[in-house]
Design a protein around this motif. Sequence first.
Motif, short mmCIF file in Angstrom:
data_model
loop_
_atom_site.label_atom_id
_atom_site.label_comp_id
_atom_site.label_asym_id
_atom_site.label_seq_id
_atom_site.Cartn_x
_atom_site.Cartn_y
_atom_site.Cartn_z
N ARG A 165 0.71 -1.13 0.07
CA ARG A 165 -0.04 0.12 -0.06
C ARG A 165 0.90 1.10 0.05
NH1 ARG A 165 -2.89 2.87 4.20
NH2 ARG A 165 -1.97 1.33 5.67
N PHE A 166 1.94 1.41 1.10
CA PHE A 166 2.89 2.45 0.86
C PHE A 166 3.66 2.50 -0.28
CE2 PHE A 166 1.97 1.65 5.20
CZ PHE A 166 1.45 2.62 5.70
N GLU A 201 1.61 3.90 -3.32
CA GLU A 201 1.28 5.40 -3.05
C GLU A 201 2.42 6.33 -3.20
OE1 GLU A 201 -0.85 5.98 0.54
OE2 GLU A 201 -2.84 5.06 -0.24
N ILE A 202 3.63 5.80 -2.89
CA ILE A 202 4.65 6.45 -3.03
C ILE A 202 5.23 6.57 -4.39
CG2 ILE A 202 7.31 6.40 -2.40
CD1 ILE A 202 6.49 5.12 0.46
N LYS A 262 3.43 9.36 -6.40
CA LYS A 262 3.47 10.79 -5.97
C LYS A 262 5.04 11.11 -6.07
CE LYS A 262 -0.72 11.36 -3.34
NZ LYS A 262 -1.25 11.72 -2.25
N PRO A 273 8.40 12.74 -7.49
CA PRO A 273 8.50 14.28 -8.26
C PRO A 273 9.03 13.98 -9.46
CG PRO A 273 10.12 14.20 -6.31
CD PRO A 273 9.39 13.04 -6.34
N LYS A 278 14.67 15.31 -5.17
CA LYS A 278 15.20 15.65 -3.85
C LYS A 278 14.30 14.72 -2.58
CE LYS A 278 17.89 19.74 -4.80
NZ LYS A 278 17.96 21.11 -4.99
N ALA A 279 13.52 14.02 -3.08
CA ALA A 279 12.74 13.23 -2.11
C ALA A 279 13.29 11.87 -1.84
CB ALA A 279 11.45 12.97 -2.64
N GLU A 280 13.32 11.50 -0.41
CA GLU A 280 14.19 10.13 -0.11
C GLU A 280 13.21 9.56 0.75
OE1 GLU A 280 18.41 10.18 0.18
OE2 GLU A 280 18.05 8.81 1.87
N PHE A 281 12.79 8.40 0.42
CA PHE A 281 11.92 7.57 1.44
C PHE A 281 12.73 6.45 1.83
CE2 PHE A 281 8.60 9.54 -0.96
CZ PHE A 281 7.48 9.71 -0.01
N ASN A 282 12.65 5.92 3.17
CA ASN A 282 13.21 4.69 3.57
C ASN A 282 12.18 3.93 4.16
OD1 ASN A 282 15.95 3.98 4.51
ND2 ASN A 282 15.93 6.19 4.38
N LEU A 283 11.84 2.86 3.30
CA LEU A 283 10.86 1.87 3.97
C LEU A 283 11.55 0.37 4.47
CD1 LEU A 283 8.31 1.64 1.06
CD2 LEU A 283 7.89 2.56 3.30
N ASN A 284 10.69 -0.06 5.43
CA ASN A 284 11.11 -1.29 6.08
C ASN A 284 10.60 -2.43 5.28
OD1 ASN A 284 12.01 0.44 8.09
ND2 ASN A 284 10.59 0.05 9.25
N ASP A 297 -35.91 -0.80 -16.82
CA ASP A 297 -35.14 0.21 -15.89
C ASP A 297 -36.01 0.93 -15.39
OD1 ASP A 297 -32.98 1.15 -14.87
OD2 ASP A 297 -32.39 2.41 -16.32
N ARG A 299 -37.92 -2.43 -7.31
CA ARG A 299 -36.60 -2.71 -6.33
C ARG A 299 -37.11 -2.53 -4.85
NH1 ARG A 299 -32.82 1.51 -8.93
NH2 ARG A 299 -33.27 3.18 -7.60
#
Lengths: 378, 378
Positions: free
Chosen positions: B80-81, B84-85, B88, B90, B110-116, B276, B283
């Motif tokens: 999920r992360f 989404e990352i 988004k 840049p 210049k964006a830096e993510f750290n994921l476990n 319809d 209904r």
Amino acid sequence: MKFSIQKDYLVQSVQDVMKAISSRTTIPILTGIKIVVSDEGVTLTGSDSDVSIESFIPKEDEDKHIVDVEKEGSIVLPARFFSEIVKKLPKETVEIEVQNNFSTVIRSGKAEFNLNGLDAEEYPQLPQIEEENMFSVPTDLIKNMIRQTVFAVSTSETRPILTGVNWKLEDGELTCIATDSHRLALRKAKIETTNQEKYSIVIPGKSLNEFSKILDDSSELVDIVITENQVLFKTKHLLFFSRLLDGNYPDTSRLIPDDSKTDVVLNVKEFLQSIDRASLLAREGRNNVVKLSTMPEGIIEISSNSPEIGKVSEEVQSKSVDGEDLKISFSAKYMLDALKALEGSEIKINFTGAMRPFVIRTLDDDSMLQLILPVRTY
Amino acid sequence: MKFSIQKDYLVQSVQDVMKAISSRTTIPILTGIKIVVSDEGVTLTGSDSDVSIESFIPKEDEDKHIVDVEKEGSIVLPARFFSEIVKKLPKETVEIEVQNNFSTVIRSGKAEFNLNGLDAEEYPQLPQIEEENMFSVPTDLIKNMIRQTVFAVSTSETRPILTGVNWKLEDGELTCIATDSHRLALRKAKIETTNQEKYSIVIPGKSLNEFSKILDDSSELVDIVITENQVLFKTKHLLFFSRLLDGNYPDTSRLIPDDSKTDVVLNVKEFLQSIDRASLLAREGRNNVVKLSTMPEGIIEISSNSPEIGKVSEEVQSKSVDGEDLKISFSAKYMLDALKALEGSEIKINFTGAMRPFVIRTLDDDSMLQLILPVRTY
């Protein structure tokens, strides 16, 4: 009651008054739409007792023939079924006729519906409003003023007055203020008014959201009439009534700091996107908190840390940073809401320290302001 | 593991494998996406143990450079992360690097993510499938065959085998059948096959719905490999595995009547719209039941009655009515589903009495068929 009408006018009008109708009302007749047919045309009304909407369809509109009245009268029809039926009718013209016992026939082409209606005499009266205290605002301006403030109202009922937006009229200037006590949104504008009276009213946020959905982006004037416990918005063929909230709205002027210790100027789009990215991890934490730190050479670092998932940091180049160095934490959601509400491509943020509220404004525009309280994280 | 990749390819690939990932899995590692980097490119895998999707991103695609591999390896990242990352980020290029303890850095601009991350060795192996029993169907055809049948599967687990679609291959013809025991949908088509074997498998409706979302409308061939308990769909860069349902699918051929007592030919659009409209009131009742009656001069009356709300009736001009007069009641929902699944502008309905199943076909086309059981209303 018997009349025929152009379907597209009826569909639009039903859609407008439906915005006031709640399926959870405890008053059975308010699940219906009231239809009144007179020699002038057809009037539809929907209401949930807090908000009431009246839409008028004239017999003729710019030389186009819309309504043929065969017999005047009135009826209340079940709103949900009536709105779905009119949308799906096969032909461009609809004929509606009340028969015995409020049974109502809706005919279009070879389709014929029979709906069980209710006596329109049982429908609650709309408030009678004296048009004494009135002022006018262009549709597109009022729509913007609502959009830029209403998101900041409180969603909690602990202080009911904060679920509304404070509208103040003084010296020909309208000021709209909303706060949930963690952030505040303010927008003001010069407007046309015929008298010099001062008002301060609190309109429920929910009412303003519904009203805003009905408005188009035209510059036609909306007339606004204020009474002790009601506000009435009047557009060409529509009356929108909302009750007002009781009580005194807090004085918010002293919340807004005059001084500033750190001034930052940023490109809205770049800043918004970096907050958005940081909030991807932040929203897993309790408060959706991100951290902003000033760095050398006008760089702003946006960071967030969710030990279980990971962390994120990003450098944003500001246009300028003046004053003291700063590390401050705040809700990413409040910041995103504030940035989306502001106009223009550049914003100025005035900080007065890590634990004091800060103010965001469009560069060189004092007509709107967003204030956010920081979050203590250490 | 270290590589850089064109963001748009990564985003598309992540989106495809996400379709197999369920947030409600009880196996923690299956909440992740497995990433394997080899000399050929990058392979992503998502799975909920019933369905597994593997997407391959080659190093180059039509002379366009997509992946730069610096170090081969593998990792599992929280789906999920991660999804989404990457959406988004840049810049157009993304760099992904596994560091100590499966901690993974995702860099863009210049964006830096750290994921476990988690150890890819712990990720379940995909089924090993021998490509012995294989046939091929164009993408657009298989997408249509799924669309025209899968809606009719049972949503109840009382007879689990009916939650799947029966695919039968015999004499170079593929037949897809779904039924929930109240209605049945059947579609067949000639297809390319290299051997003359016969198969009959039951694929979970849920798997086919997910697979169908990944397919485009091209005419490229999809290879289909069948084993005892798995089916594998192969497109250019994608492998889609689904488990099969255990058990024998009921013989549905005897359900479909050969004879007919009343034949009606109708314009699909007019008929669909009148059903319809009738269902707007129907209904509210228990079974969403509408009534069809033949009238003089080829007119069909569609009607419905909900005593509390009202009633509706409509005359539809048929192209032709042959045979006995008829009054029959059926579920409006089943009829709408069936009419939407059929192709062409005119349909033929064969009735064999008010209490017998009836069959709807596109006029002059026997490759698809919809069968509905009537409802007893008196």
